[in-house]
Design a protein around this motif. Structure first.
Motif, PDB file in Angstrom:
ATOM      1  N   ALA A  26      40.914  37.270  33.574  1.00 13.73           N
ATOM      2  CA  ALA A  26      41.758  37.420  34.641  1.00 13.73           C
ATOM      3  C   ALA A  26      41.464  38.441  35.645  1.00 13.73           C
ATOM      4  O   ALA A  26      40.537  39.336  35.492  1.00 13.73           O
ATOM      5  N   THR A  27      42.211  38.584  36.837  1.00 15.76           N
ATOM      6  CA  THR A  27      41.930  39.533  37.661  1.00 15.76           C
ATOM      7  C   THR A  27      43.132  40.401  37.694  1.00 15.76           C
ATOM      8  O   THR A  27      44.292  39.884  37.749  1.00 15.76           O
ATOM      9  N   VAL A  28      43.082  41.726  37.790  1.00 17.60           N
ATOM     10  CA  VAL A  28      44.126  42.638  38.163  1.00 17.60           C
ATOM     11  C   VAL A  28      44.593  42.581  39.502  1.00 17.60           C
ATOM     12  O   VAL A  28      44.163  42.797  40.406  1.00 17.60           O
ATOM     13  N   LYS A  37      46.107  37.484  37.723  1.00 20.22           N
ATOM     14  CA  LYS A  37      45.909  36.339  38.061  1.00 20.22           C
ATOM     15  C   LYS A  37      44.795  35.718  37.008  1.00 20.22           C
ATOM     16  O   LYS A  37      43.867  36.079  37.062  1.00 20.22           O
ATOM     17  N   VAL A  38      45.322  34.602  36.262  1.00 20.69           N
ATOM     18  CA  VAL A  38      44.421  34.109  35.189  1.00 20.69           C
ATOM     19  C   VAL A  38      43.324  33.278  35.859  1.00 20.69           C
ATOM     20  O   VAL A  38      43.678  32.362  36.564  1.00 20.69           O
ATOM     21  N   GLN A  39      42.116  33.517  35.472  1.00 20.13           N
ATOM     22  CA  GLN A  39      41.254  32.754  36.174  1.00 20.13           C
ATOM     23  C   GLN A  39      40.998  31.127  35.926  1.00 20.13           C
ATOM     24  O   GLN A  39      40.850  30.378  37.034  1.00 20.13           O
ATOM     25  N   LEU A  43      47.052  31.061  37.247  1.00 18.40           N
ATOM     26  CA  LEU A  43      48.410  31.442  37.002  1.00 18.40           C
ATOM     27  C   LEU A  43      48.675  32.882  37.353  1.00 18.40           C
ATOM     28  O   LEU A  43      47.956  33.580  36.915  1.00 18.40           O
ATOM     29  N   ILE A  44      49.697  33.308  37.846  1.00 22.66           N
ATOM     30  CA  ILE A  44      50.000  34.681  38.153  1.00 22.66           C
ATOM     31  C   ILE A  44      51.051  35.088  37.080  1.00 22.66           C
ATOM     32  O   ILE A  44      52.106  34.627  36.792  1.00 22.66           O
ATOM     33  N   VAL A  45      50.902  36.094  36.095  1.00 21.23           N
ATOM     34  CA  VAL A  45      51.667  36.732  35.073  1.00 21.23           C
ATOM     35  C   VAL A  45      52.002  38.125  35.480  1.00 21.23           C
ATOM     36  O   VAL A  45      50.895  38.938  35.822  1.00 21.23           O
ATOM     37  N   THR A  46      53.042  38.456  35.198  1.00 25.50           N
ATOM     38  CA  THR A  46      53.459  39.908  35.209  1.00 25.50           C
ATOM     39  C   THR A  46      54.169  40.507  33.843  1.00 25.50           C
ATOM     40  O   THR A  46      54.383  39.645  32.995  1.00 25.50           O
ATOM     41  N   GLY A  77      41.827  44.335  41.428  1.00 28.27           N
ATOM     42  CA  GLY A  77      40.664  43.629  41.768  1.00 28.27           C
ATOM     43  C   GLY A  77      39.860  43.888  40.421  1.00 28.27           C
ATOM     44  O   GLY A  77      38.698  43.235  40.384  1.00 28.27           O
ATOM     45  N   ASP A  78      39.862  44.638  39.423  1.00 31.54           N
ATOM     46  CA  ASP A  78      39.248  44.606  38.010  1.00 31.54           C
ATOM     47  C   ASP A  78      39.166  43.339  37.399  1.00 31.54           C
ATOM     48  O   ASP A  78      40.539  42.545  37.237  1.00 31.54           O
ATOM     49  N   LYS A  79      38.292  42.889  36.896  1.00 34.28           N
ATOM     50  CA  LYS A  79      38.158  41.612  35.973  1.00 34.28           C
ATOM     51  C   LYS A  79      38.450  42.180  34.634  1.00 34.28           C
ATOM     52  O   LYS A  79      37.836  43.079  34.068  1.00 34.28           O
ATOM     53  N   VAL A  80      39.315  41.403  33.798  1.00 36.21           N
ATOM     54  CA  VAL A  80      39.760  41.619  32.583  1.00 36.21           C
ATOM     55  C   VAL A  80      39.468  40.644  31.493  1.00 36.21           C
ATOM     56  O   VAL A  80      39.666  39.629  31.929  1.00 36.21           O
ATOM     57  N   LEU A  81      39.241  41.002  30.250  1.00 38.99           N
ATOM     58  CA  LEU A  81      39.379  39.955  29.422  1.00 38.99           C
ATOM     59  C   LEU A  81      40.712  39.865  28.612  1.00 38.99           C
ATOM     60  O   LEU A  81      41.159  41.011  28.095  1.00 38.99           O
TER      61      LEU A  81
END
Length: 97
Positions: A26-28, A37-39, A43-46, A77-81
């Motif tokens: 996902a991207t922060v 934002k799930v790649q 989907l946008i999750v909060t 902008g950070d990419k996260v697992l």
């Protein structure tokens, strides 16, 4: 097909379809509130659906009056697992990529 084999097949398909636990990226989008934002699905999750583990939370300490950043946390902008749990009811940020 025997009844037992058919039941096993149905159960396996049902569990697979429930999609209880999965990893992804996902991207922060923002930090307050935490928005991802799930790649795979866009989907946008909060918060409270999206949560951070201690490994990616901002952390600092004061040493002799000076602030020392131990972990800078995440920023837009950070990419996260992420670990998707409960069929997408929760997204847990495990680490930055």
């Amino acid at each position: 097909m025997e009844l037992i084999e058919r039941l096993k097949y149905i159960i396996n398909d049902t569990v697979r379809a429930m999609d209880l636990l999965d990893t992804g990226y996902a991207t922060v989008v923002s930090v307050v509130p935490l928005t991802l934002k799930v790649q795979a699905t866009q989907l946008i999750v909060t918060e409270p659906v999206a949560v951070l583990t201690d490994h990616v939370k901002y952390r600092d300490i004061s040493i002799q009056g000076e602030k020392v950043v131990i972990n800078p946390g995440v920023k837009p902008g950070d990419k996260v697992l992420v670990l998707k749990a409960n069929a997408g009811q929760n997204y847990i940020v495990m680490s930055k990529v």
